[in-house]
Design a protein around this motif. Structure first.
Motif, PDB file in Angstrom:
ATOM      1  N   LYS A 115       0.754  -1.073  -0.115  1.00  0.00           N
ATOM      2  CA  LYS A 115       0.133  -0.110  -0.071  1.00  0.00           C
ATOM      3  C   LYS A 115       0.777   1.281   0.218  1.00  0.00           C
ATOM      4  N   THR A 120      -1.002   7.201  -2.596  1.00  0.00           N
ATOM      5  CA  THR A 120      -1.913   6.475  -1.378  1.00  0.00           C
ATOM      6  C   THR A 120      -2.267   7.328  -0.310  1.00  0.00           C
ATOM      7  N   LEU A 159      -1.597  -0.729   8.735  1.00  0.00           N
ATOM      8  CA  LEU A 159      -2.986  -0.608   8.053  1.00  0.00           C
ATOM      9  C   LEU A 159      -4.281  -0.693   9.393  1.00  0.00           C
ATOM     10  N   GLY A 163      -8.093  -1.531   5.950  1.00  0.00           N
ATOM     11  CA  GLY A 163      -7.009  -1.577   5.030  1.00  0.00           C
ATOM     12  C   GLY A 163      -6.332  -0.353   4.378  1.00  0.00           C
ATOM     13  N   ASN A 164      -6.720   0.793   5.362  1.00  0.00           N
ATOM     14  CA  ASN A 164      -6.188   2.053   4.947  1.00  0.00           C
ATOM     15  C   ASN A 164      -4.771   2.566   5.722  1.00  0.00           C
ATOM     16  N   VAL A 165      -3.985   2.970   4.930  1.00  0.00           N
ATOM     17  CA  VAL A 165      -2.811   3.213   5.820  1.00  0.00           C
ATOM     18  C   VAL A 165      -2.781   4.486   7.122  1.00  0.00           C
TER      19      VAL A 165
END
Length: 184
Positions: A115, A120, A159, A163-165
């Motif tokens: 990611k 991103t 994450l 699933g987001n940074v």
């Protein structure tokens, strides 16, 4: 454009995605003793199927019992821990748990690395957007922020459940550290 390299203590967080996969609970534990449903309390030691200490209970929630193994915080389902005549136990060995933790951490690291590509979005601990990834290497992630590019240690990124940074700082902490670094 000038890139700032920051080292912020709060960025050294354990990745939130680190979780262990464990074997299905069995009806017998260590030497054939019958396990009964029980919930250990914080501080209780949990043993493996051979009587070796797996760790101590750090937290209890309805969804998971968090074991502190000394090297990781491992969430396990409450149903996987039973009460025996020797205390609380799980139907797996310490070696199996350690292997599961190592595998899970490697998977989480690989998922994060995948990611950390240009563009991103990255949020902070409070959910506010910090910026976007400009690039990453084995040690640092460069973020493009409203105040310019900032280089942060990769160890502070993880994450979230979606699933987001996420970086291990709030937007305010990053702004304060950036202001402090540019003032020098």
């Amino acid at each position: 454009m000038r890139t700032l390299a920051l080292t912020i203590g709060t960025l050294m967080l354990v990745p939130a995605a680190a979780q262990a996969q464990q074997a299905a609970p069995q009806s017998t534990v260590e030497g054939g003793a019958s396990a009964t449903a029980a919930t250990p309390t914080v501080g209780a030691t949990v043993y493996d199927s051979a009587g070796v200490a797996l760790g101590t209970v750090a937290q209890v929630t309805p969804q998971a019992i968090i074991l502190n193994t000394g090297s990781a915080q491992v969430p396990v389902p409450p149903t996987s821990i039973g009460k025996t005549d020797k205390g609380f136990a799980m139907a797996m060995t310490k070696a199996d748990l350690d292997a599961a933790v190592a595998s899970s951490q490697a998977q989480a690291k690989a998922a994060l690395k995948a990611k950390l590509v240009a563009g991103t979005p990255v949020t902070g601990l409070n959910g506010a957007t910090l910026g976007t990834v400009k690039g990453a290497d084995e040690q640092y992630v460069t973020l493009t922020t409203a105040k310019g590019d900032v280089k942060l240690p990769i160890a502070g990124f993880s994450l979230n459940a979606s699933g987001n940074v996420v970086a291990g700082v709030t937007a305010d902490q990053l702004a304060a550290a950036t202001a402090s670094a540019t003032a020098k």
